[in-house]
Structures are given as structure tokens and as C-alpha cells.
Design an enzyme around this catalytic site. Structure first.
Site, PDB file in Angstrom:
ATOM      1  N   HIS A  21       0.859  -1.188   0.000  1.00 38.20           N
ATOM      2  CA  HIS A  21       0.000   0.000   0.000  1.00 38.20           C
ATOM      3  C   HIS A  21       0.893   1.235   0.000  1.00 38.20           C
ATOM      4  O   HIS A  21       2.010   1.216   0.520  1.00 38.20           O
ATOM      5  CB  HIS A  21      -0.870  -0.043   1.263  1.00 38.20           C
ATOM      6  CG  HIS A  21      -1.970   0.958   1.309  1.00 38.20           C
ATOM      7  ND1 HIS A  21      -1.755   2.290   1.622  1.00 38.20           N
ATOM      8  CD2 HIS A  21      -3.310   0.833   1.120  1.00 38.20           C
ATOM      9  CE1 HIS A  21      -2.915   2.932   1.620  1.00 38.20           C
ATOM     10  NE2 HIS A  21      -3.860   2.073   1.313  1.00 38.20           N
TER      11      HIS A  21
ATOM     12  N   ASP B 258       2.476  -4.391   8.225  1.00 43.64           N
ATOM     13  CA  ASP B 258       1.236  -3.635   8.054  1.00 43.64           C
ATOM     14  C   ASP B 258       0.092  -4.628   8.219  1.00 43.64           C
ATOM     15  O   ASP B 258      -0.183  -5.441   7.343  1.00 43.64           O
ATOM     16  CB  ASP B 258       1.229  -2.988   6.672  1.00 43.64           C
ATOM     17  CG  ASP B 258      -0.110  -2.347   6.311  1.00 43.64           C
ATOM     18  OD1 ASP B 258      -1.044  -2.372   7.150  1.00 43.64           O
ATOM     19  OD2 ASP B 258      -0.230  -1.838   5.184  1.00 43.64           O
TER      20      ASP B 258
END
Length: 407
Positions: free
Chosen positions: A125, A202
Site C-alpha cells: 500500500h 502492516d
């Protein structure tokens, strides 16, 4: 379409007031990877926090402030236990993006030097790319990118071959927000540590749908956001090993993060308070705690099995549409990205919306991954605890209409 055994699926839709349209019709919400809908249990907790229970924390000597402080710190302990961490290692942040930025700027600017290297992957991301680019530009460090396997997994064999003792940080998604591919995080952490690097995970997509234990995984930092976990926006968690947090300087200055302030010199509070400048998002923390209670009452494992069953159902259905190409592995965790030949994903999303089906269309804050896939964007359906076979059937009906419209 094959019908799954009822025992495989959960039924919690009625607990989510947002899953109806203005005229009372069902809303087939398939954008949980972007943000999850909120159960009444969480909404009520936030309402109480802003209403009858509202007061500041840590500073008031009156009873309600003391009660809210207890609730706030109990939420910290709960957020830590949820991923197998300790409360003194758990920092409240605005979201995973802020958590990654905090590590990148506090740890990174302190420890990285010219010639050092940071390992990312092709599927990250933007929130796990851009902060490291900003820090690399300031420190002279370099970024390497681990490739993907053919089915969209981070290629850990290739990453192992790329890692050197110059690598100081490996930062990877636990689950891809586009492909739903699940990282072998324990192996990835071991590979990082073998060359002396730290590991940041993450966990935005993992925490709502996988049991997580940071001690078992062996990572050094872990971040997640409340709003993907059926909680409120604007609040998230950074977990870091105590020794690492203790050695990191503050990222932001202000109230609450200090020990003693004078114009000559300021000393700072120990972690986690050192990294929580200013008045915190009190109601958000209460909402996060309620969301954790909600998810734990159902069971993360049960949610994962539920979502995997729906993904399998959707994959089977879409396989019958010869103009659709599905991206990612067969064992995708709760997320299904695809393209339809000759139709832009935005057009797919617009036509589906007319049938009360909500998907995400775009690059999903993962433009390097789109480049790798050779597409400008994908359509993405993502599931949650409230999703059902009805949602899959509505998606397939809508895609059949898209196909007819575009011939």
C-alpha cells in the site's frame, strides 16, 4: 452457483444498521477492505463516550475524568492483548498510516545512514511505500522491492536472495489489500533478522480476519487501524518492541508526551506516552475497545473461515464469466480483485451501484502493484463478518448486467 453448508457462514447482518439503503432495501456492501461497517454495539459505545461518559483523560482530578482514564488505559491493554503484545509497547495513533510514518521518521531518521537499504514488496500500500521513500531521500538510504510469485504472494525465496547486511528494515503487508494474499510473516521476520534487519508488518487487512500474535510472528513493529476492524476512523495502533520504542525520539511535540518542560530544556515521558502528543482521540479509543470486544465474541478464526468461504463462492461464480480475470491466489483472505475485458473498473462500480452493490474500483493505493499486473485499476469485492451468499449473488447478477450492457 454452489451453495455452501450453512454451518460455514455467520449471520450478523442485522447488527449493522448501515446495511440498508435510504428506502429500506438491502445494501450489498463489498468494500470492507477499504473500511468496515460498524455494529450497533460499537456505535452505542462511541455514543456513550461522547455523551454520559465524556471527559478528558490523564489530567482531570474529578471522578468522571478518572473513570474515562481507566477506560482509556484498559483499551490500551485490550488493543495490546489482541495482537499478543504488552500495553507499554502499544501506542495509539490516528491509524496505520500514522504508525508507519512514526516508525519511519523516528526510528528511520535516527538509525538509517547513506548506503543502508530498506526492503519493501511489489504489493505494498502507498502508506508502506511513501513514508520510507521520504526517509530514504533524507538519509541516503536505498529501497529494494521484493517481487511476487505468479499467484500474487510476496516471493520470500527471492527476497532472501536479495537481503544483505546493509538492509536495516523490512516492511511488508501481512495481507495484501488488493490480492488478499497472506504473507508467511514468521518466515519473513526470520529472514530479516538473519541479516540484522528489523521487521515491520502492516496488519490493516490481517487483524480483522486473522489471529495475530506478534511474539509468535517475531516482528519488531506491527500497525493496524480500528476502522477496518469494525471500529471508528481516526484511531489505530502501533505496537513496537519496548527496547526499540525506548530508544526512539519523539515524532511530535506537545502536551502529554513530556516529563518536564522549561525554555532551557524539555525531557520526555517514556513510551508509549512519548509518542502521544496532545489530547487523544478518547471516543475513538473507546470505540476501538468495543470493536475488539465485538470481534473476540465472534472469534477471529470464525470470521476468517466465513470470509474464505465467501471468497471461494465468488471465485467459483466469476470463473463462469469468461470475460473476467481474477487476480491473486485461490486462498485469498476476504478480498477478490478482478477485471472485465473491455470495461473500466469505474464503469463496473457505477453499474453495480445502481443495483445496490458497493465495490471498490481503482488502484487501491497500490499503483506499483497495478503496474506489475499490467492494468490501470481493478474492481475489488471484499467481505466482512456481515457479508453473505446474497451479496455474492447480487455481485454476480450485477456483473452479468455489466456484460450485457458492454456487449
Amino acid at each position: 452457483m454452489a451453495t455452501l453448508a450453512p454451518t460455514r457462514l455467520l449471520d450478523h447482518r442485522a447488527e449493522f444498521p448501515g446495511l440498508v439503503t435510504g428506502d429500506g432495501k438491502p445494501w450489498h456492501y463489498l468494500d470492507s477492505a477499504a473500511t468496515a461497517q460498524k455494529p450497533r454495539f460499537v456505535i452505542d459505545a462511541i455514543t456513550r463516550a461522547y455523551g454520559a461518559d465524556y471527559a478528558t483523560v490523564h489530567r482531570g482530578v474529578y471522578a468522571r475524568s478518572a473513570d474515562m482514564t481507566i477506560a482509556y488505559e484498559n483499551a490500551r491493554a485490550k488493543a495490546a492483548r489482541f495482537i499478543g503484545g504488552r500495553e507499554d509497547e502499544t501506542v495509539f495513533v490516528r491509524g496505520a498510516t500514522e504508525g508507519i510514518n512514526l516508525v519511519a521518521h523516528s526510528w528511520g531518521l535516527t538509525n538509517l545512514k547513506p548506503g543502508d537499504r530498506i526492503m519493501l514488496s511489489q504489493l505494498e500500500h502507498h502508506s508502506n511505500i511513501v513514508p520510507w521513500q521520504m526517509v530514504a531521500e533524507r538519509t541516503g538510504a536505498h529501497i529494494d522491492v521484493a517481487p511476487l510469485t505468479q499467484d500474487g504472494q510476496i516471493d520470500l525465496d527471492a527476497m532472501q536472495a536479495m537481503l544483505t547486511e546493509r538492509h536495516k528494515m523490512v516492511a511488508l503487508a501481512h495481507i495484501s489489500n488488493v490480492l488478499g494474499s497472506v504473507l508467511d510473516a514468521k518466515r519473513a521476520a526470520a529472514l530479516a533478522h538473519n541479516v540484522g534487519a528489523l521487521m515491520l508488518l502492516d496488519g490493516c487487512q490481517a487483524v480483522p480476519r486473522l489471529p495475530v500474535d506478534v511474539a509468535e510472528l517475531g516482528c519488531d513493529f506491527y500497525v493496524y487501524s480500528a476502522h477496518k476492524l469494525y471500529g471508528p476512523t481516526g484511531i489505530g495502533v502501533l505496537w513496537g518492541r519496548a527496547a526499540l520504542l525506548e530508544a526512539m525520539p519523539p515524532w511530535q511535540g506537545g502536551g502529554a508526551m513530556i516529563d518536564r518542560v522549561s525554555f532551557e530544556r524539555t525531557t520526555y515521558a517514556p513510551p508509549p506516552q512519548r509518542f502521544e502528543a496532545g489530547t487523544p482521540h478518547i471516543a475513538g479509543v473507546v470505540g476501538l475497545a468495543a470493536a475488539i470486544d465485538y470481534v473476540e465474541a465472534i472469534g477471529v478464526g470464525a470470521i476468517h473461515a466465513h470470509e474464505c468461504a465467501l471468497v471461494a463462492e465468488a471465485q467459483e461464480a466469476l470463473a463462469g464469466i469468461n470475460t473476467i480475470r481474477v487476480f491473486g491466489p485461490k486462498d485469498s483472505a476476504g478480498i477478490l480483485s478482478f477485471e472485465m475485458q473491455g470495461v473500466h473498473p469505474h464503469d463496473i462500480g457505477t453499474i453495480l451501484d445502481e443495483a445496490n452493490v458497493a465495490i471498490r474500483a481503482g488502484h487501491h493505493c497500490a499503483q506499483p502493484l497495478m503496474d506489475h499486473l499490467g492494468v490501470p485499476a481493478t474492481a475489488r469485492a471484499s467481505f466482512g463478518v456481515y457479508s453473505s451468499s446474497d451479496d455474492v449473488e447480487a455481485l454476480v447478477r450485477g456483473l452479468d448486467r455489466v456484460r450485457r450492457i458492454f456487449g
